[in-house]
Design a protein around this motif. Structure first.
Motif, short mmCIF file in Angstrom:
data_model
loop_
_atom_site.label_atom_id
_atom_site.label_comp_id
_atom_site.label_asym_id
_atom_site.label_seq_id
_atom_site.Cartn_x
_atom_site.Cartn_y
_atom_site.Cartn_z
N GLY A 1 50.23 35.07 23.19
CA GLY A 1 49.03 35.92 23.30
C GLY A 1 49.31 37.36 23.00
N LEU A 2 48.21 38.10 22.86
CA LEU A 2 48.30 39.48 22.39
C LEU A 2 49.00 40.42 23.37
N GLU A 3 49.00 40.08 24.67
CA GLU A 3 49.72 40.95 25.62
C GLU A 3 51.17 41.12 25.19
N ASP A 4 51.75 40.04 24.65
CA ASP A 4 53.18 40.05 24.34
C ASP A 4 53.47 40.24 22.86
N ASN A 5 52.52 39.90 22.01
CA ASN A 5 52.77 39.90 20.57
C ASN A 5 51.44 39.89 19.82
N ILE A 6 51.24 40.85 18.93
CA ILE A 6 49.94 40.92 18.24
C ILE A 6 49.98 40.32 16.83
N TYR A 7 51.17 39.89 16.39
CA TYR A 7 51.28 39.41 15.00
C TYR A 7 51.42 37.88 14.91
N LEU A 8 50.76 37.33 13.92
CA LEU A 8 50.91 35.90 13.63
C LEU A 8 52.17 35.70 12.79
N THR A 9 52.30 36.50 11.74
CA THR A 9 53.54 36.55 10.96
C THR A 9 53.82 38.03 10.69
N LYS A 10 54.96 38.30 10.14
CA LYS A 10 55.35 39.71 9.92
C LYS A 10 54.24 40.49 9.22
N GLY A 11 53.72 41.50 9.89
CA GLY A 11 52.72 42.37 9.29
C GLY A 11 51.30 41.81 9.28
N VAL A 12 51.11 40.59 9.75
CA VAL A 12 49.77 39.97 9.74
C VAL A 12 49.29 39.85 11.19
N LEU A 13 48.24 40.62 11.51
CA LEU A 13 47.73 40.57 12.88
C LEU A 13 47.13 39.22 13.20
N SER A 14 47.33 38.76 14.43
CA SER A 14 46.67 37.53 14.87
C SER A 14 45.24 37.89 15.27
N GLU A 15 44.29 37.10 14.83
CA GLU A 15 42.88 37.41 15.12
C GLU A 15 42.54 36.91 16.52
N GLY A 16 43.10 37.59 17.52
CA GLY A 16 42.98 37.17 18.91
C GLY A 16 44.20 36.33 19.27
N SER A 17 44.17 35.80 20.52
CA SER A 17 45.31 35.00 20.99
C SER A 17 45.20 33.55 20.54
N ALA A 18 44.00 33.09 20.25
CA ALA A 18 43.80 31.67 19.95
C ALA A 18 44.65 31.16 18.78
N PRO A 19 44.79 31.92 17.69
CA PRO A 19 45.64 31.41 16.60
C PRO A 19 47.10 31.21 17.04
#
Ligand code: KMH
Ligand code: ZN
Length: 282
Positions: free
Chosen positions: A231-249
């Motif tokens: 989840g976003l509290e600990d990590n905001i990226y899905l892959t290097k430089g790509v933000l996760s669109e919320g925690s669900a992904p």
């Protein structure tokens, strides 16, 4: 004679830490802030596979808060949308007093975190003195909440076990190994193995790793039979430089990994059973 079928791997409990206290909207526009946004995100994460939502709240302008009123509002909004276990933070944000941090316990949450020691937290110091830990342990018990024992160092496990000896915590215990905080223990598989080897039989454990460590440590924890928090509290990226669109992904990816190694993903009802949430603590 046919060989006995291999024992089924235990179900995995996934937790989503959907907002936290440190991440800002300037860092990611996908951070939920209001009660409605938190509830929508909790429901999305439930659909993706979580059974526990680790909850912080913010004021309307995004400032971290431990206000019991804001927690009550967020919990009610989440309850109206989904059946996840709500685990409120008693860590709050660096610098808050213990009275402030205990605010959400007025809502009698199903679970609440208990931070088991002081550590350097990036450039700050996250203070959890021994008297403060004991104070919060008593308050969590009085609220009827199950503590999740946040351990950022190996010694924090020993501190949790000391609380058991003092009668302030009782089995069954649930540990969260928080790895990769700058100033805390590192994020490496051998550290997970060692920490898991130090907790009493019958305990449950999970891993929450920060930043780029989240994906590999989630996968290591799941391979080793533990549970995992993303989840976003600990990590905001899905892959290097790509933000996760919320925690669900991030949850979707962790759930897919769990299934790929033969672990079913627990729903909230199963998670309550696995964590023995309704069991009197001895
Ligand atoms: N925000 C951190 C200083 C918890 O939720 O219990 C502490 C934290 C731990 O997030
Ligand atoms: Zn937290």
């Amino acid at each position: 004679m046919r060989a006995a079928p291999p024992e089924a791997l235990p179900e995995a409990i996934l937790t989503a830490a959907i907002v936290g206290a440190e991440v800002t909207r300037a860092q990611t526009p996908y951070l939920p802030l209001t009660a409605g946004e938190l509830a929508d995100e909790a429901a999305r994460c439930r659909d993706a596979g979580v059974s526990v939502v680790h909850l912080h709240v913010r004021t309307a302008d995004g400032v971290p808060s431990q206000s019991s009123e804001l927690f009550a509002e967020a919990i009610a909004a989440i309850r109206a949308k989904t059946d996840v276990i709500v685990q409120t933070s008693t860590g709050g944000a660096v610098g808050m007093s213990i009275d402030e941090r205990a605010g959400p316990l007025a809502c009698h949450p199903e679970m609440a975190t208990l931070n088991c020691g002081t550590l350097n937290f990036g450039d700050d110091v996250f203070v959890n003195s021994r008297p403060q830990i004991r104070d919060l342990a008593r308050r969590i018990r009085a609220a009827g909440s199950m503590p999740e024992l946040e351990c950022y160092e190996v010694g924090h496990i020993d501190e949790a076990l000391a609380l058991v000896g003092e009668g302030l915590l009782a089995a069954p215990l649930h540990f969260q190994f928080v790895l990769g905080v700058p100033g805390g223990i590192g994020a490496r598989e051998e550290i997970i193995r060692f920490m898991a080897s130090q907790i009493p039989e019958g305990s449950t454990w999970g891993v929450a790793a920060v930043g780029r460590h989240q994906k590999p440590m989630t996968e290591a924890a799941l391979r080793l039979g533990g549970h995992a928090r993303v989840g976003l509290e600990d990590n905001i990226y899905l892959t290097k430089g790509v933000l996760s669109e919320g925690s669900a992904p991030l949850v979707t990816r962790a759930a897919a990994f769990a299934r790929s190694i033969g672990r079913a993903v627990a729903n909230p009802e199963r998670a309550r059973t696995i964590l023995k949430l309704a069991t009197p603590r001895t």
